[in-house]
Design a protein around this motif. Structure first.
Motif, PDB file in Angstrom:
ATOM      1  N   ASN A  38     -18.493  12.203   6.450  1.00 15.17           N
ATOM      2  CA  ASN A  38     -19.288  11.829   5.451  1.00 15.17           C
ATOM      3  C   ASN A  38     -20.663  12.130   5.496  1.00 15.17           C
ATOM      4  O   ASN A  38     -21.355  12.539   6.411  1.00 15.17           O
ATOM      5  N   GLU A  64     -23.379  10.258   5.266  1.00 13.34           N
ATOM      6  CA  GLU A  64     -24.405   9.516   5.951  1.00 13.34           C
ATOM      7  C   GLU A  64     -24.411   9.836   7.251  1.00 13.34           C
ATOM      8  O   GLU A  64     -25.458  10.032   8.223  1.00 13.34           O
ATOM      9  N   ARG A 106     -22.345  17.637   2.714  1.00  9.91           N
ATOM     10  CA  ARG A 106     -23.058  17.149   4.113  1.00  9.91           C
ATOM     11  C   ARG A 106     -23.951  18.255   4.965  1.00  9.91           C
ATOM     12  O   ARG A 106     -24.650  17.771   5.515  1.00  9.91           O
TER      13      ARG A 106
END
Length: 114
Positions: free
Chosen positions: A64, A66, A99
């Motif tokens: 992901n 983050e 990403r």
């Protein structure tokens, strides 16, 4: 000669352009898989990896945005520790969004210049 995949063609095109413009700067290389993201700072003149970071050792999921941003911050910190401030960004054959972009933005925020 065998026909190259679109990914491989993009990767070669990006690397060729980097060699032309990089000079003696180290290269921030990014590799992305479905589950993880990896970043290395490579000194091509000496042929060695100066710093590396990935989602491999972390407990959180690596697939992901983050997690990619955390890897960007980690690689910037590792680069500072190794004395590297300026790099060229090698996205490989990956498109600059999602990403890969999150990692690049976080590395810039962490103090790397490219």
């Amino acid at each position: 000669m065998a026909k190259l995949s679109l990914f491989e063609r993009r990767r070669r095109r990006v690397r060729t352009a980097l060699r032309k413009h990089a000079g003696s700067k180290p290269r921030l290389s990014v590799h992305r898989t479905g589950q993880h993201i990896y970043a290395q700072i490579i000194d091509d003149a000496e042929g060695r990896t100066v710093a590396a970071a990935s989602t491999l050792g972390s407990k959180s999921a690596g697939g992901n945005v983050e997690a990619a941003a955390k890897v960007g911050k980690d690689i910037a910190a590792a680069a500072k520790k190794a004395g590297v401030t300026t790099v060229v960004f090698d996205r490989g054959g990956f498109l600059y969004h999602g990403r890969v972009k999150a990692l690049a933005d976080a590395a810039r925020e962490g103090g790397l210049e490219f």
